[in-house]
Design an enzyme around this catalytic site. Structure first.
Site, mmCIF file in Angstrom:
data_model
loop_
_atom_site.group_PDB
_atom_site.id
_atom_site.type_symbol
_atom_site.label_atom_id
_atom_site.label_comp_id
_atom_site.label_asym_id
_atom_site.label_seq_id
_atom_site.Cartn_x
_atom_site.Cartn_y
_atom_site.Cartn_z
ATOM 1 N N ASP A 158 73.479 64.366 18.426
ATOM 2 C CA ASP A 158 74.574 63.494 17.981
ATOM 3 C C ASP A 158 74.623 63.330 16.462
ATOM 4 O OD1 ASP A 158 75.128 63.103 20.673
ATOM 5 O OD2 ASP A 158 73.741 61.424 20.803
ATOM 6 N N LYS A 161 77.508 67.469 14.834
ATOM 7 C CA LYS A 161 77.675 68.936 14.869
ATOM 8 C C LYS A 161 79.136 69.310 15.134
ATOM 9 C CE LYS A 161 74.573 69.095 18.155
ATOM 10 N NZ LYS A 161 74.056 67.711 18.117
ATOM 11 N N GLY A 204 77.893 66.104 23.890
ATOM 12 C CA GLY A 204 79.161 65.419 23.650
ATOM 13 C C GLY A 204 79.459 65.563 22.179
ATOM 14 N N HIS A 205 80.433 66.395 21.841
ATOM 15 C CA HIS A 205 80.748 66.676 20.436
ATOM 16 C C HIS A 205 82.117 66.084 20.109
ATOM 17 C CE1 HIS A 205 77.821 70.361 20.456
ATOM 18 N NE2 HIS A 205 77.240 69.219 20.785
ATOM 19 N N GLN A 257 72.574 69.619 21.497
ATOM 20 C CA GLN A 257 71.297 68.888 21.413
ATOM 21 C C GLN A 257 70.699 69.133 20.025
ATOM 22 O OE1 GLN A 257 71.662 70.901 24.675
ATOM 23 N NE2 GLN A 257 72.929 69.119 24.952
HETATM 24 P P1 GDP Z 1 77.341 65.806 17.937
HETATM 25 O O1 GDP Z 1 76.876 65.701 19.334
HETATM 26 O O2 GDP Z 1 76.272 66.290 17.014
HETATM 27 O O3 GDP Z 1 78.614 66.618 17.790
HETATM 28 O O4 GDP Z 1 77.701 64.333 17.469
HETATM 29 P P2 GDP Z 1 78.511 63.207 18.337
HETATM 30 O O5 GDP Z 1 79.948 63.554 18.321
HETATM 31 O O6 GDP Z 1 77.860 62.970 19.628
HETATM 32 O O7 GDP Z 1 78.211 61.910 17.478
HETATM 33 C C1 GDP Z 1 78.570 61.804 16.155
HETATM 34 C C2 GDP Z 1 79.504 60.596 16.001
HETATM 35 O O8 GDP Z 1 79.606 60.262 14.629
HETATM 36 C C3 GDP Z 1 80.921 60.887 16.444
HETATM 37 O O9 GDP Z 1 81.478 59.694 16.973
HETATM 38 C C4 GDP Z 1 81.637 61.281 15.167
HETATM 39 O O10 GDP Z 1 83.031 61.001 15.181
HETATM 40 C C5 GDP Z 1 80.946 60.396 14.171
HETATM 41 N N1 GDP Z 1 80.809 60.958 12.819
HETATM 42 C C6 GDP Z 1 80.585 62.232 12.436
HETATM 43 N N2 GDP Z 1 80.424 62.305 11.091
HETATM 44 C C7 GDP Z 1 80.553 61.050 10.628
HETATM 45 C C8 GDP Z 1 80.451 60.458 9.322
HETATM 46 O O11 GDP Z 1 80.217 61.117 8.309
HETATM 47 N N3 GDP Z 1 80.611 59.101 9.263
HETATM 48 C C9 GDP Z 1 80.871 58.322 10.350
HETATM 49 N N4 GDP Z 1 81.008 57.015 10.194
HETATM 50 N N5 GDP Z 1 80.963 58.845 11.587
HETATM 51 C C10 GDP Z 1 80.791 60.182 11.724
HETATM 52 P P1 IMO Z 2 74.611 66.618 21.646
HETATM 53 O O1 IMO Z 2 74.937 68.087 21.742
HETATM 54 C C1 IMO Z 2 71.687 63.449 22.263
HETATM 55 C C2 IMO Z 2 68.909 63.936 25.623
HETATM 56 C C3 IMO Z 2 69.018 62.954 26.761
HETATM 57 C C4 IMO Z 2 67.570 62.909 27.206
HETATM 58 C C5 IMO Z 2 67.106 64.355 27.036
HETATM 59 C C6 IMO Z 2 67.153 65.186 28.296
HETATM 60 O O2 IMO Z 2 75.793 65.741 21.861
HETATM 61 O O3 IMO Z 2 73.841 66.331 20.404
HETATM 62 P P2 IMO Z 2 69.146 66.296 29.661
HETATM 63 O O4 IMO Z 2 70.326 65.682 30.347
HETATM 64 O O5 IMO Z 2 69.494 67.284 28.607
HETATM 65 O O6 IMO Z 2 68.131 66.830 30.622
HETATM 66 O O7 IMO Z 2 68.413 65.056 28.932
HETATM 67 O O8 IMO Z 2 67.986 64.909 26.059
HETATM 68 N N1 IMO Z 2 70.157 64.645 25.278
HETATM 69 C C7 IMO Z 2 70.901 64.390 24.190
HETATM 70 N N2 IMO Z 2 70.771 63.435 23.247
HETATM 71 N N3 IMO Z 2 72.670 64.365 22.162
HETATM 72 C C8 IMO Z 2 72.798 65.339 23.079
HETATM 73 O O9 IMO Z 2 73.679 66.352 22.942
HETATM 74 C C9 IMO Z 2 71.907 65.359 24.178
HETATM 75 N N4 IMO Z 2 71.767 66.149 25.257
HETATM 76 C C10 IMO Z 2 70.683 65.713 25.911
HETATM 77 O O10 IMO Z 2 69.477 61.697 26.321
HETATM 78 O O11 IMO Z 2 66.814 62.117 26.321
HETATM 79 MG MG MG Z 3 76.767 64.271 20.860
#
Ligand code: GDP
Ligand code: IMO
Ligand code: MG
Length: 421
Positions: free
Chosen positions: A9, A12, A36-37, A219
């Site tokens: 998270d 990416k 979840g991106h 991840q």
């Molecule tokens: P990912 O799994 O690595 O793609 O990241 P996620 O989407 O799960 O979580 C990142 C969260 O941070 C999302 O809600 C994005 O919209 C938000 N986000 C990304 N870059 C920034 C930033 O520079 N500032 C803020 N405030 N939010 C950001």
């Molecule tokens: P993105 O791509 C954050 C974590 C779960 C748990 C562990 C194992 O959005 O960064 P799983 O369901 O993969 O067997 O769970 O990995 N986990 C993540 N944490 N971002 C993710 O994906 C994750 N995908 C799995 O919370 O601790």
């Molecule tokens: Mg994510």
């Protein structure tokens, strides 16, 4: 290549969306819908679990590589959501060799966690672990199998046999009926058939023609099944080296590896987290950073940036650049603390990420303090726009990792990015 440098998270999705503009192919190479991106464009939020984060560019080739585990029901749901928003999905391609998440994988994931009780990993309960288990046991069912009902039925039967004991409480569960399951997946196969392809060849064709392929990691490094905080990890390899296997290219095809890292740290699920904060700073990060899981809605654990972990990730992935996200969230915190080393429960100084689980579990972080900043940085677009304290913080990260920073996120919007050199 874009990989997560922490526990996931990091943002990416946003970085991939920005770089995808200049790429010819975007490909996911591991993980599944545990990811979840998020992408925010013109105030509209898109959350992708399986579809690569390049899909918002009309017609862009977006591939789900062989290393990904695909829940076809979830994928179809995602496609329908995009169609409703009138997004062009004609560029989607799905590897015929990717493995399928089956209903019994989801059940086994949920049951496995329940059995672990207090020792649970905190998985996303999407069936990821059991699906990769079957892949390794050669009992997996692949995307191509959906296109041949006879083979599909035989393979489901063979996969269920060794799980009979475990699945006994679900004997009458309609999800596990062999006939119904075969029909369900055959139906998915019909719907997905136009997108099924040889995704490795798509990458080769692009690379051989000197075009750009963007590899989208899911991840992150510290959740890697080999190099992360095992057993509190996911069941695939999110590190850069794994993209070659999960997409079907060679190591010398890769020119650049970018690590995405928040300006602080978060983790969802259980496992060691040496810089975790259980105080008002942690609350500040969670509230201001909206730190709730994209996939499960769970509260993310929050803490200070961990340089020991980031140095480890930099070396393991051989990062050529860093993208630091969510710098805006640090505004209002003074001082800013950064973990520079750990101390073991026995008092030893640990400069390197400990390979031994027990040592890591007992380790506490030691910090350096840097001056904070109060300014809202959301409108900054160049390094010079940033307050001096923010620039110093970024310089500190570069010094301690030896990796240049190329992008800095200052808000969720796609335009809210400071680019360097
Ligand atoms: P990912 O799994 O690595 O793609 O990241 P996620 O989407 O799960 O979580 C990142 C969260 O941070 C999302 O809600 C994005 O919209 C938000 N986000 C990304 N870059 C920034 C930033 O520079 N500032 C803020 N405030 N939010 C950001
Ligand atoms: P993105 O791509 C954050 C974590 C779960 C748990 C562990 C194992 O959005 O960064 P799983 O369901 O993969 O067997 O769970 O990995 N986990 C993540 N944490 N971002 C993710 O994906 C994750 N995908 C799995 O919370 O601790
Ligand atoms: Mg994510």
């Amino acid at each position: 290549m874009i990989v997560g440098a922490q526990w996931g998270d990091e943002g990416k999705g946003k970085v991939v969306d920005l770089l995808a503009e200049r790429a010819d192919v975007v490909i996911r190479f591991q993980g599944g819908n545990n990811a979840g991106h998020t992408i925010v464009r013109d105030g509209e939020e898109f959350k992708f679990h399986l579809i690569p984060s390049g899909i918002l560019y009309p017609g862009k080739t977006c591939a789900i590589g062989n290393g990904v585990v695909v829940d076809p029901g979830v994928l179809i749901g995602e496609l329908e959501g995009l169609r409703r928003k009138r997004i062009d999905i004609s560029g989607l391609r799905i590897s015929a060799n990717a493995h399928l998440i089956m209903p019994y994988h989801v059940i086994l994931d949920t049951e496995g966690e329940a059995k672990l009780g207090k020792l649970e990993i905190g998985t996303t309960k999407r069936g990821i672990g059991p699906c990769y288990t079957d892949k390794a046991a050669r009992l997996g069912i692949r995307v191509q199998d959906m296109l041949d009902p006879k083979i599909l039925r035989k393979k489901i039967f063979a996969a269920l046999e060794p799980k009979k004991q475990l699945l006994r409480p679900f004997e009458r569960d309609p999800r596990l009926d062999l006939h119904a399951m075969t029909e369900e997946y055959q139906g998915y196969g019909h719907r997905l058939e136009p997108y099924i392809a040889d995704t490795a060849r798509i990458c080769w064709d692009a690379l051989d023609a000197d075009r750009t392929v963007l590899f989208e990691g899911a991840q992150a490094t510290l959740l890697d099944i080999d190099h992360g905080t095992y057993p509190f990890v996911t069941s695939s390899n999110p590190v850069a080296g794994s993209a070659c296997v999960g997409a079907g290219v060679g190591p010398t095809d890769i020119d650049e590896v970018w690590g995405v890292c928040k300006a602080y740290a978060t983790r969802v699920g259980a496992g060691p987290f040496p810089t975790e904060l259980d105080d008002e700073v942690g609350t500040h990060l969670r509230d201001k950073g909206h730190e709730f899981g994209t996939t499960t809605g769970r509260e993310r654990r929050c803490g200070w940036l961990d340089m020991v972990g980031l140095r480890y990730a930099s070396r393991l992935n051989r990062l050529s650049a860093l993208a630091i996200t969510k710098l805006d969230v640090l505004a209002g915190l003074d001082p800013i603390r950064v973990a520079v080393r750990y101390r073991s429960s026995e008092g030893a100084v640990l400069d390197e990420f400990p390979y031994h689980q027990t040592v890591l579990h007992g380790a506490s972080a030691e910090y350096e303090e840097l001056p904070g900043f109060d300014e809202d940085v959301g409108a900054c677009r160049t390094p010079d726009d940033l307050p001096k304290a923010a620039r110093d913080y970024l310089a500190f990260i570069e010094d301690h990792t030896g990796v240049p920073i190329r992008m800095v996120g200052v808000g969720p919007g796609r335009e809210q990015m400071v680019t360097f050199g």
